[in-house]
Design an enzyme around this catalytic site. Structure first.
Site, PDB file in Angstrom:
ATOM      1  N   VAL A 153       0.854  -1.179   0.000  1.00 16.70           N
ATOM      2  CA  VAL A 153       0.000   0.000   0.000  1.00 16.70           C
ATOM      3  C   VAL A 153       0.896   1.238   0.000  1.00 16.70           C
ATOM      4  O   VAL A 153       1.793   1.358   0.838  1.00 16.70           O
ATOM      5  CB  VAL A 153      -0.878  -0.003   1.275  1.00 16.70           C
ATOM      6  N   CYS A 154       0.654   2.142  -0.920  1.00 17.17           N
ATOM      7  CA  CYS A 154       1.486   3.351  -0.992  1.00 17.17           C
ATOM      8  C   CYS A 154       1.300   4.206   0.257  1.00 17.17           C
ATOM      9  O   CYS A 154       0.174   4.582   0.607  1.00 17.17           O
ATOM     10  CB  CYS A 154       1.114   4.181  -2.213  1.00 17.17           C
TER      11      CYS A 154
END
Lengths: 98, 134, 134
Positions: C81-82
């Site tokens: 997940v960024c």
């Protein structure tokens, strides 16, 4: 090169933009709402020539979900998710027209 | 690490959605990886690099100035679709002057922007290893 | 073949995450290696462990999580997940929560938060990168 289009040509210009940018070896895969462009309708002309050249694919599962399996235009090839994977593997770089 | 050709496909206008801003954030991070980077602005994506953006009234950050930094990050292949500009009544004069300094030419300042036809775009696309779409 | 995935949209609102999941499952079944699934833009919402869909609907977060513990050759599918996109949207793991003084965290343990460099690295290391978005 594999061009993936996921929007209806009635809603977005992604199919048109994609068609502006494909070369003689590219193929098009219609998924999600993109499969609406696989059905017989007033926009079918956009893909007719490429389809006749066996270069247009549509995702069977998305066609079925939208109830248009009896409306698929001539020469459009249907693939399932496994076939989608094969296209990604075989056709080189994938371009998504999101 | 091997070098690949990356193209960033920008097709959406800024502010209405976050794609333009977050695409730019990827490009800036990507610069550190020393890959061959190209940016393509087509369709409403051309509005990302238009001059005179003023976001005071909408309460959002005007990130258009950040595109000027791309040259410093060695991102100097910025392709803009001629057809997309024309369709929108725009020309190259409406775009921000994005430049870089060419180290192979005594650091001469050159434009990063190339206005290209669909035929040229097709060729550029076909040469890429990775296409990130936003 | 090594394949990576980028997902730009959250669960339920768009089909992107479902399509990406079906694609990923099919790729693993065919013996391909999924190098990484990178969640960007609203795609970060696919990692919320607080997701509670109605009982007769699919649980997209859990489906991804289950995939994370059983990949082709036994290696984990990397669900990344960024961090910048996640923090912006109120998606925090334990470490980010404590760093930012927030008394809760919502990232499902099958996912991990990391930087945008992980997306570029996925593009470099993988034979293919496929983007799913709006």
């Amino acid at each position: 090169m594999l061009h993936i289009v996921n929007k209806s040509s009635f809603e977005r210009n992604s199919l048109k933009s994609c068609l502006n940018t494909i070369d003689d070896t590219s193929i098009i895969l219609l998924i999600e709402d993109g499969v609406i462009s696989a059905a017989n309708n007033v926009n079918s002309y956009m893909l007719a020539d490429l389809a006749a050249d066996s270069r247009v694919f549509a995702l069977q599962e998305d066609i079925d979900a939208r109830g248009i399996s009896s409306k698929v235009a001539d020469n459009i090839k249907l693939v399932d998710y496994a076939g989608f994977v094969d296209l990604v593997v075989e056709q080189g770089t994938a371009v998504s027209w999101v | 690490m091997s070098t690949k050709k990356f193209i960033y496909l920008n097709r959406k206008a800024p502010y209405g959605t976050v794609y333009a801003l977050e695409s730019l954030e990827v490009v800036l991070i990507a610069a550190a990886f020393e890959q061959d980077v190209s940016l393509a602005f087509i369709d409403d994506g051309v509005y990302q690099i238009i001059k005179g953006q003023n976001t005071d009234g909408i309460g959002m950050k005007n990130f258009s100035k950040t595109y000027h930094a791309l040259g410093d990050y060695d991102v100097n292949k910025i392709y803009v679709s001629a057809e997309s500009l024309e369709e929108r009544g725009l020309s190259v004069d409406d775009l921000m002057p994005l430049t870089y300094e060419d180290e192979d030419d005594d650091w001469a300042e050159k434009t990063s922007i190339k206005i290209i036809s669909n035929v040229q775009l097709t060729k550029i696309m076909s040469e890429q290893d990775v296409c990130l779409s936003f | 073949m090594k394949i990576s995935i980028q997902i730009n949209e959250g669960p339920y609102q768009h089909q992107a995450s479902d399509s990406a999941y079906q694609f990923t499952k099919a790729a693993i079944a065919k013996g391909h290696e999924i190098f990484r699934v990178f969640f960007y833009h609203d795609g970060v919402d696919n990692a919320s462990r607080f997701t509670v869909p109605p009982q007769d609907d699919r649980h997209i977060v859990n489906k991804w999580a289950e995939l994370g513990i059983k990949n082709a050759d036994g290696s984990d599918v990397e669900l990344v997940v960024c961090v910048a996109a996640a923090l912006r949207r109120g998606m925090l793991d334990e470490s980010e929560a404590s760093k930012n003084g927030i008394d809760g965290n919502n990232i499902h343990p099958a996912f991990r938060i990391s930087g945008l460099g992980q997306l570029i690295e996925a593009g470099i290391q993988s034979d293919r990168l496929v983007v799913f978005g709006d």
